[in-house]
Design an enzyme around this catalytic site. Structure first.
Site, mmCIF file in Angstrom:
data_model
loop_
_atom_site.group_PDB
_atom_site.id
_atom_site.type_symbol
_atom_site.label_atom_id
_atom_site.label_comp_id
_atom_site.label_asym_id
_atom_site.label_seq_id
_atom_site.Cartn_x
_atom_site.Cartn_y
_atom_site.Cartn_z
ATOM 1 N N LYS A 22 68.524 39.485 38.561
ATOM 2 C CA LYS A 22 66.715 39.054 38.654
ATOM 3 C C LYS A 22 66.190 39.344 37.580
ATOM 4 O O LYS A 22 65.136 38.158 36.834
ATOM 5 C CB LYS A 22 66.376 40.836 38.611
ATOM 6 C CG LYS A 22 64.805 40.188 39.161
ATOM 7 C CD LYS A 22 64.512 42.066 39.829
ATOM 8 C CE LYS A 22 64.578 43.100 38.832
ATOM 9 N NZ LYS A 22 63.407 43.133 37.752
ATOM 10 N N ASN A 23 66.595 40.212 36.321
ATOM 11 C CA ASN A 23 65.999 40.050 34.913
ATOM 12 C C ASN A 23 66.555 38.544 33.801
ATOM 13 O O ASN A 23 66.299 38.522 33.101
ATOM 14 C CB ASN A 23 66.461 41.039 34.634
ATOM 15 C CG ASN A 23 65.470 41.964 34.945
ATOM 16 O OD1 ASN A 23 64.870 42.188 35.411
ATOM 17 N ND2 ASN A 23 66.076 43.475 34.715
ATOM 18 N N CYS A 116 54.350 52.270 35.343
ATOM 19 C CA CYS A 116 55.049 51.952 36.709
ATOM 20 C C CYS A 116 55.505 53.202 36.650
ATOM 21 O O CYS A 116 55.056 54.238 36.576
ATOM 22 C CB CYS A 116 56.148 51.687 36.003
ATOM 23 S SG CYS A 116 57.439 52.425 35.025
ATOM 24 N N ARG A 121 54.403 51.765 30.344
ATOM 25 C CA ARG A 121 54.892 50.571 29.774
ATOM 26 C C ARG A 121 54.286 49.590 28.816
ATOM 27 O O ARG A 121 53.324 48.796 29.676
ATOM 28 C CB ARG A 121 55.909 49.850 31.505
ATOM 29 C CG ARG A 121 56.699 50.332 31.972
ATOM 30 C CD ARG A 121 57.954 50.465 31.610
ATOM 31 N NE ARG A 121 59.080 49.608 31.859
ATOM 32 C CZ ARG A 121 59.370 48.711 32.643
ATOM 33 N NH1 ARG A 121 59.138 49.069 34.040
ATOM 34 N NH2 ARG A 121 59.643 47.941 32.487
ATOM 35 N N ASP A 304 69.133 50.933 33.116
ATOM 36 C CA ASP A 304 68.595 50.598 34.582
ATOM 37 C C ASP A 304 69.902 50.610 35.146
ATOM 38 O O ASP A 304 69.630 50.784 36.521
ATOM 39 C CB ASP A 304 68.269 48.951 34.529
ATOM 40 C CG ASP A 304 66.799 48.240 34.017
ATOM 41 O OD1 ASP A 304 66.671 47.434 34.430
ATOM 42 O OD2 ASP A 304 65.407 49.376 33.992
ATOM 43 N N ARG A 396 62.582 44.564 45.832
ATOM 44 C CA ARG A 396 62.384 43.630 44.611
ATOM 45 C C ARG A 396 63.830 43.327 44.140
ATOM 46 O O ARG A 396 63.343 42.758 42.882
ATOM 47 C CB ARG A 396 61.543 44.686 43.941
ATOM 48 C CG ARG A 396 59.919 44.667 44.341
ATOM 49 C CD ARG A 396 59.313 45.614 43.360
ATOM 50 N NE ARG A 396 59.002 45.159 42.338
ATOM 51 C CZ ARG A 396 59.127 45.360 41.348
ATOM 52 N NH1 ARG A 396 58.913 46.502 40.741
ATOM 53 N NH2 ARG A 396 59.224 44.656 39.792
HETATM 54 C C1 EPZ Z 1 63.018 45.336 30.668
HETATM 55 O O1 EPZ Z 1 61.975 45.768 30.731
HETATM 56 C C2 EPZ Z 1 63.308 45.174 32.059
HETATM 57 N N1 EPZ Z 1 62.625 44.560 33.205
HETATM 58 C C3 EPZ Z 1 63.707 46.704 32.643
HETATM 59 O O2 EPZ Z 1 64.171 46.672 33.828
HETATM 60 C C4 EPZ Z 1 64.727 47.596 31.381
HETATM 61 O O3 EPZ Z 1 64.734 48.257 31.698
HETATM 62 C C5 EPZ Z 1 64.181 47.613 30.393
HETATM 63 O O4 EPZ Z 1 64.124 45.719 29.827
HETATM 64 C C6 EPZ Z 1 65.012 47.635 29.500
HETATM 65 O O5 EPZ Z 1 66.074 46.984 29.836
HETATM 66 C C7 EPZ Z 1 62.893 42.615 33.097
HETATM 67 O O6 EPZ Z 1 63.999 42.284 31.910
HETATM 68 C C8 EPZ Z 1 62.098 41.665 33.682
HETATM 69 P P1 EPZ Z 1 61.808 47.028 27.107
HETATM 70 P P2 EPZ Z 1 60.681 44.820 29.513
HETATM 71 O O7 EPZ Z 1 60.286 45.541 26.849
HETATM 72 O O8 EPZ Z 1 61.087 44.167 28.855
HETATM 73 C C9 EPZ Z 1 59.457 49.924 24.496
HETATM 74 C C10 EPZ Z 1 63.962 46.556 36.161
HETATM 75 O O9 EPZ Z 1 64.952 47.674 37.354
HETATM 76 N N2 EPZ Z 1 58.020 48.589 24.527
HETATM 77 O O10 EPZ Z 1 62.757 46.121 26.911
HETATM 78 O O11 EPZ Z 1 59.233 45.909 30.018
HETATM 79 C C11 EPZ Z 1 59.418 50.480 25.993
HETATM 80 O O12 EPZ Z 1 58.677 51.461 25.871
HETATM 81 C C12 EPZ Z 1 63.540 46.698 35.212
HETATM 82 O O13 EPZ Z 1 65.170 45.756 35.740
HETATM 83 C C13 EPZ Z 1 57.269 48.922 23.052
HETATM 84 O O14 EPZ Z 1 57.090 49.817 22.580
HETATM 85 O O15 EPZ Z 1 62.127 46.022 28.465
HETATM 86 C C14 EPZ Z 1 61.225 50.623 25.335
HETATM 87 O O16 EPZ Z 1 60.620 51.478 25.296
HETATM 88 C C15 EPZ Z 1 63.205 48.307 35.294
HETATM 89 N N3 EPZ Z 1 56.522 47.899 23.411
HETATM 90 C C16 EPZ Z 1 60.902 49.945 25.320
HETATM 91 O O17 EPZ Z 1 60.434 49.597 24.050
HETATM 92 C C17 EPZ Z 1 56.288 46.781 24.045
HETATM 93 O O18 EPZ Z 1 55.801 45.733 23.730
HETATM 94 C C18 EPZ Z 1 62.222 48.682 26.588
HETATM 95 O O19 EPZ Z 1 61.436 47.789 26.836
HETATM 96 C C19 EPZ Z 1 57.358 46.334 24.579
HETATM 97 C C20 EPZ Z 1 58.317 47.467 25.465
#
Ligand code: EPZ
Length: 417
Positions: A22-23, A116, A121, A304, A396
């Site tokens: 998915k990702n 979420c 997020r 995850d 999803r």
């Molecule tokens: C991706 O989400 C995945 N989703 C998530 O999987 C996964 O949990 C996450 O990466 C972490 O591995 C997809 O790939 C569609 P991040 P993403 O930006 O990109 C902080 C699932 O179940 N952050 O890597 O939204 C954030 O708060 C989903 O498949 C900021 O501070 O995650 C977190 O602590 C759930 N500012 C960390 O970075 C930002 O602008 C990682 O978030 C963005 C993120």
């Protein structure tokens, strides 16, 4: 809303094939916007998120057809630049259209994704990156309004190796004037796949998969074809299920090299694990051993997989500690696991799981994709009947998950309501 009815306990046995990731799929679908032509993606899983992203592309004027796991996207033009709230609120990854729209068309209006199930997020790093590339970003009535005459290359240092921010910045930078360097970039396999697909379209990218990615902007990105990698979280979920049920499962069409941290922890639980390039044979112990887990950024133990691992540790022979370093509040599965008799104490981002001898079936509520899969795992070993409500969350991110578990000998069926 559909629910799952599960009767346990069971031991899983047999073979299961993993679907496309998915990702990895979601960024690739958004990247098609950059090409202005026909793109083809193979090994596409039939998920709710697949349909949501197809709907979002359609709203933008980018049509797509999914047949037998092959998605053909016609990105020859767009008729809108707006990603509406009612779609974005159902799938955060909708924000991935921001970078490509600004890069190719100079404008985008994308609803701010909300939080979420487990907490905020943020997308500040996405916006910081686009601003650094020269986009004018305004927040207007809950929407991100982005404009740019021409994006220009720059040096961006991410405070957190955010997957989403890295994806958006790469997709914006490939058409910018000059060189962009992303420091502290996300290293997930999904990033590598996006870069590989864009490079087949003529992008000039180096360092994908490392924390320093260099992008030389080009004039255009040709339409690309790409085969989506197997889903590493689905792989980990079935491996955890084999360990928790004390079963023996052969996971095929997978990439063991993408789940090394998960394999390491499951082996510490007492599992026997044999890997080839595309298969993972997992034989669970009679009862899991306790292990301590700290989630982190790839290649560390993935957040995850935290909920699924917690389900395994609920029956461990002792106490385990789980520390959530990525999403400190990601414990919505804890109250549900407690309803089955699990003993879990949460203090901030730390959960201590004291293994119990048995779990008892109970009604449960799904809250997010991965927490829901953890409830399935717990239901498989709980004695008696468990009913999991609101399983649209599971749909999803997992393709026909109940059919895959039935093939492995589980007593699980979908109740359509
Ligand atoms: C991706 O989400 C995945 N989703 C998530 O999987 C996964 O949990 C996450 O990466 C972490 O591995 C997809 O790939 C569609 P991040 P993403 O930006 O990109 C902080 C699932 O179940 N952050 O890597 O939204 C954030 O708060 C989903 O498949 C900021 O501070 O995650 C977190 O602590 C759930 N500012 C960390 O970075 C930002 O602008 C990682 O978030 C963005 C993120």
């Amino acid at each position: 809303m559909d629910s799952f009815l599960i009767r346990g306990p069971c031991r899983l046995r047999g073979e299961v094939a993993v679907s496309g990731a998915k990702n990895a799929m979601l960024p690739l679908m958004a990247a098609s916007i950059l090409t202005g032509g026909l793109c083809t993606l193979e090994n596409i899983p039939g998920l709710r998120d697949t349909r949501t992203m197809m709907k979002l592309l359609d709203v933008l004027g980018v049509s797509s057809i999914l047949e037998d796991g092959i998605l053909t996207i016609d990105a020859s033009g767009v008729s809108s630049f707006e990603a509406p709230y009612d779609l974005v609120r159902t799938m955060r990854a909708s924000i991935y259209v921001l970078g490509p729209l600004v890069a190719r068309y100079g404008r985008a209006r994308v609803s701010m994704p909300g939080g979420c199930a487990w907490g905020p997020r943020p997308v500040d790093l996405h916006l910081k990156g686009l601003k650094a590339l020269g986009a004018d970003i305004r927040i207007d009535h809950g929407y991100i309004d982005a404009r740019a005459e021409r994006l220009h290359g720059t040096e961006i240092v991410l405070s957190v190796p955010s997957v989403g921010a890295t994806v958006n910045i790469i997709m914006a930078a490939v058409l910018a004037d000059g060189r962009t360097v992303i420091e502290n970039a996300a290293r997930e396999p999904e990033i590598t796949e996006l870069a590989m697909a864009l490079k087949t379209g003529g992008a000039d990218i180096e360092g994908e998969g490392t924390s320093r990615i260099t992008i030389e902007g080009v004039q255009e990105i040709e339409p690309f074809s790409h085969r989506v990698i197997p889903d590493r979280i689905e792989t980990g979920t079935f491996a955890a299920a084999a360990v928790l049920t004390g079963g023996a499962v052969e996971i095929v069409n997978c990439r063991p090299d993408h789940v090394l941290a998960v394999i390491d922890k499951l082996a510490s639980c007492g599992a026997k694990i044999e890997a080839t390039e595309s298969t993972l044979r997992v034989t669970g112990p009679e009862r899991p051993e306790p292990v301590d887990i700290g989630t982190g950024f790839y290649p560390a133990f993935p957040t995850d997989m935290q909920a699924q691992m917690m389900a395994v540790l609920c029956l461990a022979r002792g106490s385990s500690t789980i520390v959530e370093h990525v999403y400190p509040d990601r414990f919505t599965h804890v109250p549900e696991l407690r309803r089955l008799g699990a003993r879990i104490h949460v203090d901030g981002s730390v959960a201590v799981v004291t293994g119990v001898d048995r779990l008892e079936g109970a009604p449960l509520m799904a809250t997010d994709i991965r927490a829901s899969s953890a409830l399935i795992l717990a239901g498989l070993v709980a004695e008696g009947e468990s009913k999991i409500l609101r399983i649209y969350h599971i749909d999803r991110g997992y393709e026909c998950i109940e059919d895959k578990f039935v093939k492995l000998g589980a007593d699980i069926r979908r109740i359509k309501e």
